[in-house]
Design an enzyme around this catalytic site. Structure first.
Site, mmCIF file in Angstrom:
data_model
loop_
_atom_site.group_PDB
_atom_site.id
_atom_site.type_symbol
_atom_site.label_atom_id
_atom_site.label_comp_id
_atom_site.label_asym_id
_atom_site.label_seq_id
_atom_site.Cartn_x
_atom_site.Cartn_y
_atom_site.Cartn_z
ATOM 1 C CG HIS A 136 -2.037 1.010 1.085
ATOM 2 N ND1 HIS A 136 -3.218 0.720 0.421
ATOM 3 C CD2 HIS A 136 -2.151 2.290 1.502
ATOM 4 C CE1 HIS A 136 -4.010 1.779 0.443
ATOM 5 N NE2 HIS A 136 -3.386 2.747 1.096
ATOM 6 C CG ASP A 154 -10.695 4.043 5.763
ATOM 7 O OD1 ASP A 154 -10.154 5.053 6.247
ATOM 8 O OD2 ASP A 154 -10.508 3.675 4.599
ATOM 9 C CE LYS A 161 -8.153 1.832 2.616
ATOM 10 N NZ LYS A 161 -8.328 3.191 3.097
HETATM 11 N N1 URA Z 1 -4.684 5.856 1.474
HETATM 12 C C1 URA Z 1 -5.623 5.457 2.366
HETATM 13 O O1 URA Z 1 -6.103 4.328 2.320
HETATM 14 N N2 URA Z 1 -6.020 6.309 3.310
HETATM 15 C C2 URA Z 1 -5.515 7.548 3.409
HETATM 16 O O2 URA Z 1 -5.905 8.256 4.295
HETATM 17 C C3 URA Z 1 -4.537 7.972 2.469
HETATM 18 C C4 URA Z 1 -4.125 7.093 1.504
#
Ligand code: URA
Length: 434
Positions: free
Chosen positions: A91, A170, A196
């Site tokens: 990520h 989220d 996530k």
């Molecule tokens: N990516 C995410 O999943 N959340 C954020 O706040 C910023 C980038």
């Protein structure tokens, strides 16, 4: 005491610099997800967190509450061709020109592992993986848990939206932060990303923490702190987590914008493409392979067609047509060098130009223009003559061009020898929780 009074007390407590206790955090995250806490109240709390910060304990609890707002998947029994495989994901904290996920996910899936990637949409001046992939005809971001698992077992790679079942807190907070100026906050960035990733059930995780003007937290010290916090959260949740801190003072690659970035990724999968994108993709791939104990050479698989085959299978499994022509902008304008010399390109300015051209949103839920963006003909450090074309802005709506062009002009500079700050994607630091 009424519930709205509780929300007010929590906001006041954080506003005054206090540490929230576990019950307060659980209550407010749950309340906002279920609609008992209003967006106005959550906006005020987000702003208080932005200014006051959170302790490691608060961030860990906030993340756990976001995970608990939905289901936590268990992929420990996942198989490919009947054999158990480890799961690993990557990520990025968000940058400009960062389409690494589109190449890295199918590349990793060429080994005996699976990549259960939950991605997001564009946030502020940064692009989102889902918006990029939606430039491909027919491709679907929304999959239910059964489809996600089936595709993972078939192809080893899935990139999709977090469904309503995964970290719904989220989803709600992400949209609110985007429109309230509260994105660049270490606690909220860390909790958003890690909730996530923990919920999706990956066994290992590599984080690309961006720094430089293209990142939400431009300073190196902030990026390192964000990396530390996220690695600690992941490790405590049983995910083998590591982070690379990488440079994004200038855009990564040559394409910024949804369809333009997909085209660049296809070029890389075909064995070409910009060296900075390839180098960063391979660094992240090596880190991911190390995390699951596989010894392999990612570069070979980019050039010998295996990553391309894997990409085509992944796109097709999600309804996309990898052979369909990508949409192309109807309107373009060039930006030329005002003087001869070494080029500098500011990532934030280029990202904003792309966003103004229509690649990003000004309101939650708005459609993006898949064709909008910026193509760089020259990159940071190239030497140009006066009047040479450095970049082109692309847009479907001609009315968007003047603002985008003016932003892009401000992002392009030239100077004497030594002006360049080096390429994007350079790995500045690494942190492993294992
Ligand atoms: N990516 C995410 O999943 N959340 C954020 O706040 C910023 C980038």
């Amino acid at each position: 005491m009424s519930r709205s009074v509780d929300a007010v007390r929590i906001i006041e407590s954080k506003r005054d610099g206090n540490e929230l206790d576990d019950d307060e955090i659980d209550w407010i995250v749950d309340g906002y997800t279920r609609g008992r806490v209003s967006p106005e109240q959550m906006s005020a709390l987000a702003m208080a967190i932005y200014f006051r910060g959170m302790t490691d304990r608060e961030i860990a609890r906030w993340t756990a509450a976001m995970v608990a707002s939905g289901t936590r998947l268990d992929l420990s029994d996942l198989t490919r061709s009947g054999r158990p495989v480890p799961t690993v994901d990557k990520h990025s904290t968000g940058g400009v020109g960062d389409s690494v996920t589109l190449v890295l996910t199918p590349l990793l899936a060429t080994w005996d592992l699976a990549v259960p990637q939950l991605s997001g949409r564009g946030l502020g001046h940064t692009g989102g993986t889902l918006d990029k992939l939606e430039a491909i005809h027919g491709w679907r971001a929304d999959l239910d848990a059964a489809d996600r698992r089936r595709i993972l077992e078939q192809t080893g790679a899935v990139i999709c939206a977090a469904g309503a079942d995964l970290a719904p807190a989220d989803r709600a907070l992400y949209a609110l932060r985007d429109v309230t100026g509260t994105v660049p906050s270490i606690p909220m960035l860390a909790a958003s990303i890690m909730s996530k990733k923990i919920a999706e059930g990956t066994g290992a995780l590599v984080l690309d923490v961006k720094c430089g003007s293209g990142a939400f937290l431009p300073g190196r010290a902030d990026a390192e702190e964000l990396a530390r916090v996220m690695v600690a959260i992941g490790t405590a949740a049983g995910v083998r987590t590591s982070a690379l801190v990488t440079a994004n003072h200038t855009p990564l690659g040559r394409a910024v914008g949804n369809s333009l970035e997909v085209a660049e990724c296809v070029e890389i999968l075909a064995g070409g493409g910009p060296p900075d994108m390839i180098a960063l993709t391979c660094s992240l791939a090596r880190e991911a392979l190390d995390a699951v104990g596989i010894d392999g050479d990612p570069r070979d698989r980019l050039t010998d067609g295996r990553a391309m085959d894997s990409y085509r299978a992944m796109i097709t499994a999600q309804g996309g047509d990898p052979d369909a022509p990508l949409p192309v902008a109807r309107h373009t304008r060039e930006v030329r060098a005002r003087a001869a010399g070494e080029v500098t390109l500011d990532a934030l300015g280029v990202g904003r130009a792309s966003w103004l051209a229509g690649a990003g949103r000004t309101r939650p839920g708005e459609a993006v223009d898949p064709t909008a963006g910026v193509l760089l003909h020259r990159v940071e450090g190239d030497v140009v003559r006066e009047g040479e074309v450095v970049a082109t802005v692309h847009a479907g709506d001609p009315e968007r061009l003047p603002a985008a062009l003016s932003e892009l002009e401000g992002a392009v500079g030239t100077g004497g020898p030594g002006t360049s700050r080096g390429p994007a994607g350079t790995v500045l630091g690494r942190l492993r929780g294992w």
